[in-house]
Design a protein around this motif. Structure first.
Motif, PDB file in Angstrom:
ATOM      1  N   LEU A 106      14.887   4.416   9.838  1.00  0.00           N
ATOM      2  CA  LEU A 106      14.125   5.609   9.499  1.00  0.00           C
ATOM      3  C   LEU A 106      13.388   5.422   8.177  1.00  0.00           C
ATOM      4  CD1 LEU A 106      13.346   8.492  10.228  1.00  0.00           C
ATOM      5  CD2 LEU A 106      15.362   9.282   8.954  1.00  0.00           C
ATOM      6  N   ASN A 107      14.065   4.837   7.193  1.00  0.00           N
ATOM      7  CA  ASN A 107      13.414   4.602   5.903  1.00  0.00           C
ATOM      8  C   ASN A 107      12.251   3.628   6.030  1.00  0.00           C
ATOM      9  OD1 ASN A 107      13.127   4.674   2.938  1.00  0.00           O
ATOM     10  ND2 ASN A 107      13.809   2.556   3.103  1.00  0.00           N
ATOM     11  N   ILE A 108      12.415   2.602   6.856  1.00  0.00           N
ATOM     12  CA  ILE A 108      11.316   1.656   7.080  1.00  0.00           C
ATOM     13  C   ILE A 108      10.092   2.401   7.614  1.00  0.00           C
ATOM     14  CG2 ILE A 108      10.536  -0.291   8.506  1.00  0.00           C
ATOM     15  CD1 ILE A 108      13.449  -1.348   8.365  1.00  0.00           C
ATOM     16  N   THR A 109      10.322   3.329   8.525  1.00  0.00           N
ATOM     17  CA  THR A 109       9.210   4.098   9.093  1.00  0.00           C
ATOM     18  C   THR A 109       8.580   5.011   8.054  1.00  0.00           C
ATOM     19  OG1 THR A 109      10.156   4.027  11.317  1.00  0.00           O
ATOM     20  CG2 THR A 109       8.578   5.786  10.855  1.00  0.00           C
ATOM     21  N   ILE A 110       9.399   5.712   7.277  1.00  0.00           N
ATOM     22  CA  ILE A 110       8.870   6.605   6.235  1.00  0.00           C
ATOM     23  C   ILE A 110       8.016   5.824   5.247  1.00  0.00           C
ATOM     24  CG2 ILE A 110       9.502   8.061   4.270  1.00  0.00           C
ATOM     25  CD1 ILE A 110      11.988   8.908   5.883  1.00  0.00           C
ATOM     26  N   ALA A 111       8.525   4.660   4.838  1.00  0.00           N
ATOM     27  CA  ALA A 111       7.778   3.836   3.887  1.00  0.00           C
ATOM     28  C   ALA A 111       6.507   3.291   4.527  1.00  0.00           C
ATOM     29  CB  ALA A 111       8.662   2.687   3.394  1.00  0.00           C
ATOM     30  N   ALA A 112       6.613   2.828   5.758  1.00  0.00           N
ATOM     31  CA  ALA A 112       5.493   2.136   6.405  1.00  0.00           C
ATOM     32  C   ALA A 112       4.304   3.060   6.660  1.00  0.00           C
ATOM     33  CB  ALA A 112       5.947   1.515   7.716  1.00  0.00           C
ATOM     34  N   ILE A 113       4.562   4.293   7.087  1.00  0.00           N
ATOM     35  CA  ILE A 113       3.444   5.158   7.454  1.00  0.00           C
ATOM     36  C   ILE A 113       2.632   5.601   6.228  1.00  0.00           C
ATOM     37  CG2 ILE A 113       4.427   5.976   9.607  1.00  0.00           C
ATOM     38  CD1 ILE A 113       5.434   8.447   8.210  1.00  0.00           C
ATOM     39  N   GLY A 114       3.242   5.531   5.057  1.00  0.00           N
ATOM     40  CA  GLY A 114       2.488   5.785   3.842  1.00  0.00           C
ATOM     41  C   GLY A 114       1.895   4.514   3.267  1.00  0.00           C
ATOM     42  N   TYR A 115       2.689   3.478   3.260  1.00  0.00           N
ATOM     43  CA  TYR A 115       2.294   2.193   2.676  1.00  0.00           C
ATOM     44  C   TYR A 115       1.085   1.595   3.398  1.00  0.00           C
ATOM     45  CZ  TYR A 115       2.923  -2.778   1.431  1.00  0.00           C
ATOM     46  OH  TYR A 115       2.734  -4.075   1.024  1.00  0.00           O
ATOM     47  N   TYR A 116       1.132   1.572   4.715  1.00  0.00           N
ATOM     48  CA  TYR A 116       0.038   0.965   5.483  1.00  0.00           C
ATOM     49  C   TYR A 116      -1.262   1.717   5.258  1.00  0.00           C
ATOM     50  CZ  TYR A 116      -2.706  -0.881   9.346  1.00  0.00           C
ATOM     51  OH  TYR A 116      -3.704  -1.460  10.080  1.00  0.00           O
ATOM     52  N   TYR A 117      -1.185   3.031   5.259  1.00  0.00           N
ATOM     53  CA  TYR A 117      -2.389   3.841   5.070  1.00  0.00           C
ATOM     54  C   TYR A 117      -3.074   3.486   3.753  1.00  0.00           C
ATOM     55  CZ  TYR A 117      -5.287   8.081   4.637  1.00  0.00           C
ATOM     56  OH  TYR A 117      -6.326   8.965   4.505  1.00  0.00           O
ATOM     57  N   LEU A 118      -2.290   3.360   2.688  1.00  0.00           N
ATOM     58  CA  LEU A 118      -2.859   3.120   1.363  1.00  0.00           C
ATOM     59  C   LEU A 118      -3.298   1.675   1.165  1.00  0.00           C
ATOM     60  CD1 LEU A 118      -0.424   5.323  -0.730  1.00  0.00           C
ATOM     61  CD2 LEU A 118      -2.785   5.841  -0.093  1.00  0.00           C
ATOM     62  N   THR A 119      -2.555   0.725   1.696  1.00  0.00           N
ATOM     63  CA  THR A 119      -2.941  -0.678   1.510  1.00  0.00           C
ATOM     64  C   THR A 119      -4.144  -1.059   2.360  1.00  0.00           C
ATOM     65  OG1 THR A 119      -1.318  -1.383   3.175  1.00  0.00           O
ATOM     66  CG2 THR A 119      -0.622  -1.460   0.870  1.00  0.00           C
ATOM     67  N   ASN A 120      -4.405  -0.286   3.406  1.00  0.00           N
ATOM     68  CA  ASN A 120      -5.529  -0.583   4.291  1.00  0.00           C
ATOM     69  C   ASN A 120      -6.644   0.454   4.197  1.00  0.00           C
ATOM     70  OD1 ASN A 120      -4.645  -2.967   6.300  1.00  0.00           O
ATOM     71  ND2 ASN A 120      -2.867  -1.726   5.761  1.00  0.00           N
ATOM     72  N   ARG A 121      -6.653   1.207   3.123  1.00  0.00           N
ATOM     73  CA  ARG A 121      -7.618   2.299   2.998  1.00  0.00           C
ATOM     74  C   ARG A 121      -9.059   1.806   2.915  1.00  0.00           C
ATOM     75  NH1 ARG A 121      -5.087   1.490  -1.820  1.00  0.00           N
ATOM     76  NH2 ARG A 121      -6.307   1.501  -3.759  1.00  0.00           N
ATOM     77  N   PHE A 122      -9.285   0.626   2.362  1.00  0.00           N
ATOM     78  CA  PHE A 122     -10.654   0.128   2.209  1.00  0.00           C
ATOM     79  C   PHE A 122     -11.224  -0.347   3.548  1.00  0.00           C
ATOM     80  CE2 PHE A 122      -8.521  -0.695  -1.917  1.00  0.00           C
ATOM     81  CZ  PHE A 122      -9.245   0.218  -2.686  1.00  0.00           C
ATOM     82  N   THR A 123     -10.461  -1.176   4.240  1.00  0.00           N
ATOM     83  CA  THR A 123     -10.932  -1.640   5.547  1.00  0.00           C
ATOM     84  C   THR A 123     -10.959  -0.496   6.553  1.00  0.00           C
ATOM     85  OG1 THR A 123      -8.665  -2.337   6.080  1.00  0.00           O
ATOM     86  CG2 THR A 123     -10.180  -4.017   5.204  1.00  0.00           C
ATOM     87  N   GLY A 124      -9.967   0.405   6.458  1.00  0.00           N
ATOM     88  CA  GLY A 124      -9.934   1.545   7.361  1.00  0.00           C
ATOM     89  C   GLY A 124     -11.138   2.454   7.188  1.00  0.00           C
ATOM     90  N   ALA A 125     -11.560   2.629   5.946  1.00  0.00           N
ATOM     91  CA  ALA A 125     -12.729   3.468   5.676  1.00  0.00           C
ATOM     92  C   ALA A 125     -13.976   2.900   6.323  1.00  0.00           C
ATOM     93  CB  ALA A 125     -12.938   3.596   4.166  1.00  0.00           C
ATOM     94  N   VAL A 126     -14.071   1.575   6.372  1.00  0.00           N
ATOM     95  CA  VAL A 126     -15.222   0.926   7.000  1.00  0.00           C
ATOM     96  C   VAL A 126     -15.154   1.075   8.520  1.00  0.00           C
ATOM     97  CG1 VAL A 126     -16.393  -1.266   7.397  1.00  0.00           C
ATOM     98  CG2 VAL A 126     -15.512  -0.728   5.122  1.00  0.00           C
ATOM     99  N   MET A 127     -13.980   0.779   9.079  1.00  0.00           N
ATOM    100  CA  MET A 127     -13.852   0.775  10.541  1.00  0.00           C
ATOM    101  C   MET A 127     -13.901   2.166  11.153  1.00  0.00           C
ATOM    102  SD  MET A 127     -11.104  -2.281  11.312  1.00  0.00           S
ATOM    103  CE  MET A 127      -9.842  -1.671  10.197  1.00  0.00           C
ATOM    104  N   PHE A 128     -13.247   3.138  10.492  1.00  0.00           N
ATOM    105  CA  PHE A 128     -13.145   4.479  11.065  1.00  0.00           C
ATOM    106  C   PHE A 128     -14.106   5.484  10.439  1.00  0.00           C
ATOM    107  CE2 PHE A 128      -8.798   2.629  11.647  1.00  0.00           C
ATOM    108  CZ  PHE A 128      -8.914   2.441  13.017  1.00  0.00           C
ATOM    109  N   GLU A 129     -14.912   4.996   9.509  1.00  0.00           N
ATOM    110  CA  GLU A 129     -15.989   5.802   8.928  1.00  0.00           C
ATOM    111  C   GLU A 129     -15.493   7.133   8.364  1.00  0.00           C
ATOM    112  OE1 GLU A 129     -19.926   4.954  11.313  1.00  0.00           O
ATOM    113  OE2 GLU A 129     -18.303   5.361  12.749  1.00  0.00           O
ATOM    114  N   ARG A 130     -14.452   7.027   7.528  1.00  0.00           N
ATOM    115  CA  ARG A 130     -13.948   8.217   6.858  1.00  0.00           C
ATOM    116  C   ARG A 130     -13.400   7.832   5.494  1.00  0.00           C
ATOM    117  NH1 ARG A 130      -8.918  10.498  10.233  1.00  0.00           N
ATOM    118  NH2 ARG A 130     -10.539  10.552  11.848  1.00  0.00           N
ATOM    119  N   ASP A 131     -13.424   8.786   4.587  1.00  0.00           N
ATOM    120  CA  ASP A 131     -12.911   8.565   3.245  1.00  0.00           C
ATOM    121  C   ASP A 131     -11.405   8.801   3.252  1.00  0.00           C
ATOM    122  OD1 ASP A 131     -12.268   8.447   0.582  1.00  0.00           O
ATOM    123  OD2 ASP A 131     -13.624  10.039  -0.063  1.00  0.00           O
TER     124      ASP A 131
END
Length: 210
Positions: free
Chosen positions: A161-186
């Motif tokens: 459960l902790n791995i999931t809690i950490a991952a769903i926040g961690y991934y979003y923030l570490t991939n925010r730059f590429t995600g912004a390009v691919m999904f066209e959102r800030d």
């Protein structure tokens, strides 16, 4: 006695400045890119003091990593989740984890750096093992209390459960730059961050609710 006390305070202040400077430098350029000269300059100390208090650069990196992980573990304990209902406690933990990542971006880059080196700089830390066990037991207690009152389903692994809690926040923030390009959102707009937190809470609750 006064001179000795002052000397101890001065030494503690110097070590604190060195650790703060080292944390910033390691987070910025990693272990390989960090330079003791730069850390000394940032800390307003000389290189001899760094070697005297911490040993070499890798030893300093170990201390910085250990302190970074202990900081979040101690902050989690300070939430006093045992005084909250299981559902409120778990939601509080998800909110805290998300906000901690936002408030401490250096933590994420230090975690990246630690994993780049396969975690070898943390292997000998008994303090970290003890703190992590306490955290797992805290989450286990929330889950068991929830299961006992029929709110949560039984058999949820607190580590998973902790791995999931950490991952769903961690991934979003570490991939925010590429995600912004691919999904066209800030990714970092106020609305986007609020939506993400709500999604994180909903996701975790759906995993545990009976």
């Amino acid at each position: 006695m006064k001179a000795t006390t002052r000397k101890i305070r001065d030494a503690d202040a110097t070590k604190a400045r060195i650790l703060a400077a080292a944390k910033s430098e390691f987070a910025r350029v990693g272990l390989g890119g960090a330079r003791v000269d730069e850390i000394a300059e940032r800390a307003q100390a000389n290189k001899r003091m760094i070697y005297h208090y911490f040993g070499g650069k890798e030893d300093l990196f170990k201390v910085v990593l250990e302190e970074a992980y202990l900081d979040i573990r101690n902050a989690e304990q300070a939430l006093a989740l045992d005084h909250l209902s299981p559902r409120e406690a778990l939601e509080t933990l998800v909110r805290f984890t998300w906000q901690y990542y936002l408030d401490n971006p250096e933590f994420i880059t230090l975690v990246n750096s630690a994993n780049l080196h396969r975690g070898r700089h943390l292997e000998g830390s008994e303090r970290l093992r003890v703190a992590s066990r306490r955290f797992v037991e805290m989450v286990r207690d929330i889950l068991e209390r929830g299961a006992g009152e029929g709110t949560f389903r039984t058999g949820v692994d607190p580590v998973q459960l902790n791995i999931t809690i950490a991952a769903i926040g961690y991934y979003y923030l570490t991939n925010r730059f590429t995600g912004a390009v691919m999904f066209e959102r800030d990714y970092m707009s106020e609305d986007a961050l609020e939506q993400r937190l709500a999604f994180n809470i909903d996701t975790v609750m759906r995993l545990v609710l009976a």
